[in-house]
Write a protein that holds these residues in place. Structure first.
Motif, PDB file in Angstrom:
ATOM      1  N   GLU A   1      -7.729  -0.674 -14.348  1.00  0.00           N
ATOM      2  CA  GLU A   1      -8.140   0.297 -13.346  1.00  0.00           C
ATOM      3  C   GLU A   1      -9.336   1.092 -13.858  1.00  0.00           C
ATOM      4  OE1 GLU A   1      -6.997   0.009 -10.553  1.00  0.00           O
ATOM      5  OE2 GLU A   1      -6.730   1.892  -9.496  1.00  0.00           O
TER       6      GLU A   1
ATOM      7  N   ARG B   1       2.281   1.751  -3.384  1.00  0.00           N
ATOM      8  CA  ARG B   1       1.248   2.284  -4.257  1.00  0.00           C
ATOM      9  C   ARG B   1       1.082   3.783  -4.029  1.00  0.00           C
ATOM     10  NH1 ARG B   1      -3.185  -0.256  -7.034  1.00  0.00           N
ATOM     11  NH2 ARG B   1      -4.906   1.181  -7.270  1.00  0.00           N
ATOM     12  N   GLY B   2       1.136   4.160  -2.756  1.00  0.00           N
ATOM     13  CA  GLY B   2       1.050   5.581  -2.424  1.00  0.00           C
ATOM     14  C   GLY B   2       2.185   6.364  -3.060  1.00  0.00           C
TER      15      GLY B   2
ATOM     16  N   ARG C   1       1.749   6.755  -6.824  1.00  0.00           N
ATOM     17  CA  ARG C   1       0.764   7.766  -7.188  1.00  0.00           C
ATOM     18  C   ARG C   1       1.281   9.167  -6.886  1.00  0.00           C
ATOM     19  NH1 ARG C   1      -0.396   3.899  -9.105  1.00  0.00           N
ATOM     20  NH2 ARG C   1      -2.376   2.820  -9.283  1.00  0.00           N
TER      21      ARG C   1
ATOM     22  N   GLY D   1      -7.134   7.954   1.504  1.00  0.00           N
ATOM     23  CA  GLY D   1      -6.623   6.883   2.352  1.00  0.00           C
ATOM     24  C   GLY D   1      -5.444   6.175   1.725  1.00  0.00           C
ATOM     25  N   LEU D   2      -4.861   6.769   0.686  1.00  0.00           N
ATOM     26  CA  LEU D   2      -3.736   6.106   0.014  1.00  0.00           C
ATOM     27  C   LEU D   2      -2.418   6.796   0.331  1.00  0.00           C
ATOM     28  CD1 LEU D   2      -2.748   4.026  -2.174  1.00  0.00           C
ATOM     29  CD2 LEU D   2      -3.030   5.850  -3.820  1.00  0.00           C
TER      30      LEU D   2
ATOM     31  N   LEU E   1      -3.301  -4.789  -4.960  1.00  0.00           N
ATOM     32  CA  LEU E   1      -2.543  -3.568  -4.685  1.00  0.00           C
ATOM     33  C   LEU E   1      -1.497  -3.277  -5.756  1.00  0.00           C
ATOM     34  CD1 LEU E   1      -2.176  -3.980  -0.841  1.00  0.00           C
ATOM     35  CD2 LEU E   1      -3.242  -2.051  -1.978  1.00  0.00           C
TER      36      LEU E   1
ATOM     37  N   TRP F   1      -4.592 -10.087  -2.251  1.00  0.00           N
ATOM     38  CA  TRP F   1      -4.465  -8.687  -1.837  1.00  0.00           C
ATOM     39  C   TRP F   1      -3.229  -8.043  -2.457  1.00  0.00           C
ATOM     40  CZ3 TRP F   1      -7.121  -4.747  -0.669  1.00  0.00           C
ATOM     41  CH2 TRP F   1      -8.325  -4.874   0.016  1.00  0.00           C
TER      42      TRP F   1
ATOM     43  N   HIS G   1       0.828  -1.198   0.000  1.00  0.00           N
ATOM     44  CA  HIS G   1       0.000   0.000   0.000  1.00  0.00           C
ATOM     45  C   HIS G   1       0.868   1.257   0.000  1.00  0.00           C
ATOM     46  CE1 HIS G   1      -2.964   2.946   1.539  1.00  0.00           C
ATOM     47  NE2 HIS G   1      -3.798   2.231   0.829  1.00  0.00           N
TER      48      HIS G   1
ATOM     49  N   LEU H   1      -9.631  -2.606   2.797  1.00  0.00           N
ATOM     50  CA  LEU H   1      -8.172  -2.508   2.891  1.00  0.00           C
ATOM     51  C   LEU H   1      -7.749  -2.351   4.347  1.00  0.00           C
ATOM     52  CD1 LEU H   1      -5.460  -1.804   1.043  1.00  0.00           C
ATOM     53  CD2 LEU H   1      -5.727   0.236   2.410  1.00  0.00           C
TER      54      LEU H   1
ATOM     55  N   PHE I   1      -9.474   4.334  -0.429  1.00  0.00           N
ATOM     56  CA  PHE I   1      -8.299   3.745   0.212  1.00  0.00           C
ATOM     57  C   PHE I   1      -7.300   3.181  -0.791  1.00  0.00           C
ATOM     58  CE2 PHE I   1     -11.256   3.825   3.702  1.00  0.00           C
ATOM     59  CZ  PHE I   1     -10.444   4.213   4.748  1.00  0.00           C
ATOM     60  N   MET I   2      -7.695   3.098  -2.055  1.00  0.00           N
ATOM     61  CA  MET I   2      -6.795   2.478  -3.031  1.00  0.00           C
ATOM     62  C   MET I   2      -6.375   3.433  -4.139  1.00  0.00           C
ATOM     63  SD  MET I   2      -6.418  -0.971  -2.548  1.00  0.00           S
ATOM     64  CE  MET I   2      -6.760  -2.062  -3.912  1.00  0.00           C
ATOM     65  N   ARG I   3      -7.070   4.538  -4.282  1.00  0.00           N
ATOM     66  CA  ARG I   3      -6.783   5.438  -5.400  1.00  0.00           C
ATOM     67  C   ARG I   3      -6.723   6.869  -4.907  1.00  0.00           C
ATOM     68  NH1 ARG I   3     -10.220   1.438  -6.129  1.00  0.00           N
ATOM     69  NH2 ARG I   3      -9.193  -0.165  -7.313  1.00  0.00           N
TER      70      ARG I   3
END
Lengths: 395, 275
Positions: free
Chosen positions: A335, A256-257, A260, B94-95, A290, A286, A253, B152, B62-64
């Motif tokens: 996506e 991923r943050g 982005r 939330g990411l 992710l 999961w 996660h 998540l 939470f994911m994007r």
């Protein structure tokens, strides 16, 4: 006046943002806009993998790939080495987690065919139609994973753009230009004091996340970073508590943050041993959710490869496939909802072959003609009305 | 025009009745993002022309990140920036900051969004409630809460994960808004075998939500493989409460299974099987 205006229009066909991107990104080597929507993309170092990624003809910056592999082979590792070697040649910053410098010394070197072929291409280019010169360097856009003999984009075709994806030779070794370009972050399984007990609540990934975050925030916006995580969660490298969901999923996660947050600077490729973490488990699912792209390599057992390349079949120039490749998810494409990317190999039967010169080639899977098939056909024709047909059917 | 709400789904994407919960489920390869965007569009877009319509949305993802939603919203004519400026839209991220080190997460916080800094349920709840009360304070009106992949939190909490506490948090949030839309993953490995606590927690959470929900829209891939002109299947089922209420709302809870296709330009086609 009207004439002039029309001229401008011709010079920028399609959407204007994509042409803006071209002028902007030209300064960064190894980055080119996607033919689909103009997002900056970079090469994975493997031509056929680039073509697989939903028509973007490269890995879109700010996305990640998860390559899963079952069995004891290391085709995923080969993909990672091509990805790293491509990054080295383009001058990108590379971060490897959990491996030491020895891994970096085993990167494949540039293929010798590279220079001779580009010279040959130059003459061949004269015969080509000149209409789509702008798209020529995008190589086989739209062809998908069908065939790569169309030739990769060469440096000569568009002058300043440079090579997007190089050809490598597995038998050669790449010499690293500098040690700072490639960072190896070790997994700290033990605290500094050997006898101290392992703190099972501390994530082994924290140092790595901090490392990347530091590098990204301190580097200029023109530096491209490639993050490589070989065989994540393999017990040979990782402490046992690393595979607890809270630790590894928080890491995914966080990655991923970061992706982005730096959508024009960072790409990540991770490989996962599927035999240890099967796709039927919630943890693997999961990790897939992710990641932006999920590919699964399922190599054939080595015996089946041996029988296929039996002598006598000279007409088959193609090497027998070494395994199947399943696409479970593609960056950007899924996506948004999936669909509309005919160029992607999603849902097709794809096979891959790893060879010394061509690297890893992905193409649609087709069964080779069976040996001695002509005899069987003849027999079938002769005994069209006879009893032999019955025997044939009843095998 | 193809980018607008598909006619077959129109009755399901209008503003749900008060206190209702709508569950959207996704699997790997069949994401709910396009459906969420169409939900936002059908709820927020009418208000642009009509100043009396004061429905607002608090969006927790939470994911994007917001960039993704803005970019894809623009494709269907949904300007989230403008809506945020008019206090019709608030985003809780939330990411970007949830599990990243503090120094990396600090920089550039755009005004329309709140960034969650800690996965503690109390903190999450208070941040979301803060967002809701902020948008309520700006002007009166119905507030729709959209929770994208709340599961998540459950997956990343590990041993500390508490399905009951998460359910309570959800109830608390639902109390303060008009209606709630949630997206949750419903992949087969997450709900079927339940060998690990991760799987059993997820299954427990999903089943609990599904039973509370007034309507469920589940997306999945084609059972028969992949097709060039079909992205997946959308199945709409009504929740257990809706059966007892035999009033005018029957139209929106008509059960249906249709195919959908998301085009390269972001447009969505929804059609019956065989069409």
């Amino acid at each position: 006046m009207a004439f002039r205006k029309r001229n401008v229009g011709i010079a920028q066909p399609g959407s204007s943002p994509s042409s803006i991107e071209i002028t902007e990104k030209k300064s960064i080597p190894g980055v080119r806009p996607s033919p689909l929507d103009g997002r900056p993309t970079t090469s994975t170092g493997t031509h056929s993998l680039d073509n697989l990624l939903a028509g973007h003809a490269g890995l879109v910056l700010g996305t990640s790939l998860l390559i899963e592999e079952s069995g004891t082979t290391d085709f995923g590792g080969a993909l990672l080495r091509y990805y790293a070697a491509e990054g080295i040649l383009q001058g990108h910053q590379i971060h490897v987690f959990g491996m030491n410098e020895a891994w970096g010394r085993e990167l494949p070197g540039l293929g010798s065919a590279e220079s001779s072929r580009s010279a040959k291409k130059e003459t061949a280019a004269d015969d080509k139609m000149k209409i789509a010169w702008r798209y020529e360097r995008l190589g086989e856009f739209g062809v998908g994973a069908r065939d790569r003999t169309v030739a990769p984009p060469s440096a000569t075709s568009s002058g300043s753009a440079g090579t997007f994806c190089h050809d490598f030779d597995l038998s050669k070794r790449l010499t690293l230009p500098s040690t700072t370009q490639m960072q190896f972050v070790p997994i700290i399984t033990r605290p500094n004091l050997e006898f101290a007990t392992l703190d099972s609540n501390k994530s082994p990934f924290n140092t790595f996340i901090n490392h990347i975050a530091n590098y990204l925030s301190n580097s200029s916006s023109n530096t491209i970073h490639r993050v490589i995580i070989p065989t994540i969660l393999s017990p040979a490298l990782y402490p046992p508590h690393a595979s607890r969901p809270e630790i590894v999923l928080q890491f995914f996660h966080a990655l991923r943050g970061l992706l982005r947050k730096y959508p024009t600077q960072l790409t990540v490729i991770t490989t996962l041993p599927l035999t240890l973490y099967p796709r039927s488990s919630g943890l693997t699912r999961w990790m897939e959710l992710l990641s932006d792209g999920v590919l699964e390599l399922s190599p054939f057992p080595s015996t089946s490869v041996a029988t296929k390349s039996a002598p006598g079949v000279t007409t088959v120039q193609e090497e027998p496939p070494q395994g199947m490749l399943n696409v479970h998810r593609l960056p950007i494409f899924h996506e948004r909802g999936g669909g509309g990317g005919e160029a992607s190999g999603f849902g097709n039967d794809l096979a891959f072959t790893l060879s010394r010169r061509k690297g890893l080639v992905i193409r649609p899977f087709s069964l080779p003609p069976v040996e001695g098939d002509s005899e069987a056909q003849q027999g079938g024709l002769e005994s069209d009305h006879g009893k032999a047909t019955k025997v044939d059917i009843e095998f | 025009m193809a980018s607008r709400i598909p006619p077959l789904l129109e009755p399901y994407l209008s503003l749900p009745p008060e206190t209702s919960l709508i569950l959207l489920t996704s699997v790997l390869g069949a994401s709910t993002n396009w459906l969420v965007l169409r939900f936002l569009h059908s709820i927020l877009a009418p208000s642009e022309g009509n100043p009396d319509d004061d429905t607002k949305v608090v969006f927790v993802s939470f994911m994007r990140d917001l960039v993704f939603w803005k970019e894809n919203g623009r494709r269907i004519g949904l300007d989230l920036d403008k809506l945020a400026a008019r206090k019709k839209f608030a985003f809780v991220d939330g990411l970007s900051g949830l599990f990243l080190p503090k120094q990396a997460a600090d920089s550039r916080v755009a005004p329309p969004q709140t960034i969650l800094k800690s996965p503690e349920l109390q903190n999450v709840a208070s941040q979301i409630l803060g967002g809701i009360s902020q948008i309520k304070a700006a002007a009166s009106g119905k507030v729709l809460l959209v929770l994208d992949q709340l599961d998540l939190l459950l997956a990343t909490a590990g041993d500390k994960s508490d399905v009951v506490a998460l359910g309570e948090m959800l109830l608390e949030l639902r109390e303060s808004v008009h209606a709630t839309v949630m997206t949750v993953s419903a992949d087969y490995p997450l709900v079927s075998e339940q060998r690990t606590s991760l799987e059993s927690n997820h299954a427990e959470f999903l089943m609990g939500i599904a039973h509370q929900a007034d309507s469920i829209m589940s997306l999945r891939l084609l059972d028969t493989g992949t097709a060039r002109d079909v992205s997946g299947v959308i199945r709409v089922t009504q929740g257990s409460h809706a059966v007892s209420e035999s009033d005018g709302s029957s139209k929106r809870t008509e059960e249906k299974e249709v195919l959908y296709f998301v085009g390269g330009d972001g447009g969505v086609k929804v059609f019956e099987r065989g069409q």
